[in-house]
Motif scaffolding. Structure first.
Motif, PDB file in Angstrom:
ATOM      1  N   ASP A   8       0.871  -1.176   0.000  1.00 41.87           N
ATOM      2  CA  ASP A   8       0.000   0.000   0.000  1.00 41.87           C
ATOM      3  C   ASP A   8       0.912   1.231   0.000  1.00 41.87           C
ATOM      4  O   ASP A   8       2.149   1.103  -0.044  1.00 41.87           O
ATOM      5  CB  ASP A   8      -0.936  -0.046   1.219  1.00 41.87           C
ATOM      6  N   GLU A  10       0.014   4.672   1.718  1.00 40.05           N
ATOM      7  CA  GLU A  10      -0.097   5.704   2.767  1.00 40.05           C
ATOM      8  C   GLU A  10       0.938   5.499   3.870  1.00 40.05           C
ATOM      9  O   GLU A  10       1.344   6.457   4.528  1.00 40.05           O
ATOM     10  CB  GLU A  10      -1.506   5.692   3.363  1.00 40.05           C
ATOM     11  N   HIS A  60      -2.620  -0.291  -3.737  1.00 40.03           N
ATOM     12  CA  HIS A  60      -3.066   1.078  -3.428  1.00 40.03           C
ATOM     13  C   HIS A  60      -3.897   1.672  -4.565  1.00 40.03           C
ATOM     14  O   HIS A  60      -3.498   1.604  -5.736  1.00 40.03           O
ATOM     15  CB  HIS A  60      -1.859   1.978  -3.173  1.00 40.03           C
TER      16      HIS A  60
HETATM   17 ZN   LIG Z   1      -3.698   2.952  -0.063  1.00 43.57          ZN
END
Ligand SMILES: [Zn+2]
Length: 273
Positions: A8, A10, A60
């Motif tokens: 991912d 973030e 993501h």
């Molecule tokens: Zn994400």
């Protein structure tokens, strides 16, 4: 030995703002490169641990972020959004799962870019009555296929939630969140070294981590951001309306419940057309 690495964005070191994880911005191009390099540290660790099959799953947004030409050539890459297991695509046959760049669940205080599956759509998510985020949902999905999540990296709040909910799963803290949009990232070389060394140790130690195995039936309850998304999601007769913004799906196993939940979210998202 097969290792799935789900990546991912973030929770990648250095990421703080929404533009940095959104395709089409000038900042995004920098951060997708950093995301790829952090994935590479995990690939190197898995290879050192003896993995002879390493699959990296881009997890993501639209799931086309990782730069194939810069990805460690020992890994295969899954790109693209339309995959039933979503962030866990590729888990079948895996002996261990590694989650890189993950983040805390929606509504966590002082957590970098906290959300659950969809920031635009999901306010809260529960699995059999317990509040969960993406890493807990994915641990249940991986467990359905007999694989444990052996390591997760992200900010300090992600690490706290993993430690509280997934016993045995190792964590690497790459940054400390001061706010949803403000972070203090650890030095880059230390982050990469820690990920590589910790992934190597976690994959070597994989048999000590029990896969999450849920007895059926499994219920996902989702509080949506908007009532009209819940309204349209309930056009599927198998989706239950709990209250104006909250829906629930129940199935005999978590993989089926997951497909029902994702289908409901995708259908609900069409409400704004
Ligand atoms: Zn994400």
């Amino acid at each position: 030995m097969k290792v799935l690495i789900s990546v991912d964005m973030e929770g990648i070191a250095g990421v703080s703002g929404r533009d940095e994880v959104a395709r089409g911005t000038s900042e995004y191009e920098r951060f997708r490169r950093l995301m790829t390099e952090e994935a590479n540290a995990a690939v190197a660790g898995a290879a050192l641990a003896g993995a002879d099959e390493i699959c990296v799953n881009d997890s993501h947004g639209g799931m086309r972020n990782l730069l194939y030409e810069h990805l460690d050539a020992r890994a295969e890459l899954i790109s693209g959004f339309n995959k039933p297991l979503c962030m866990m695509e590729g888990v079948e046959g895996a002996d261990a799962v590694v989650c890189i760049g993950y983040h805390a669940w929606a509504g966590t205080a002082r957590a970098a870019l906290d959300h659950t599956i969809s920031g635009a759509q999901v306010h809260n998510w529960w699995l059999n009555g317990t509040r969960v985020g993406e890493i807990q949902i994915n641990a249940a999905l991986a467990g359905h296929f007999g694989a444990p999540i052996v390591l997760a990296s992200g900010d300090d709040k992600l690490a706290q939630q993993v430690q509280a909910t997934l016993p045995g799963t190792a964590t690497v803290v790459v940054k400390h969140a001061l706010d949803q949009l403000t972070v203090r990232s650890r030095p880059l070389t230390a982050v990469r070294r820690d990920i590589q060394e910790s992934v190597q140790a976690a994959v070597q130690n994989r048999k000590a981590v029990q896969p999450v195995r849920l007895e059926g039936p499994v219920t996902f309850q989702i509080e949506m951001v908007r009532a009209n998304h819940a309204e349209v999601a309930c056009w599927f007769p198998t989706v239950q309306r709990i209250d104006p913004r909250t829906i629930a799906v129940t199935a005999d196993d978590v993989a089926t419940a997951w497909r029902m939940a994702m289908g409901a979210l995708l259908l609900g998202s069409t409400a704004d057309r």
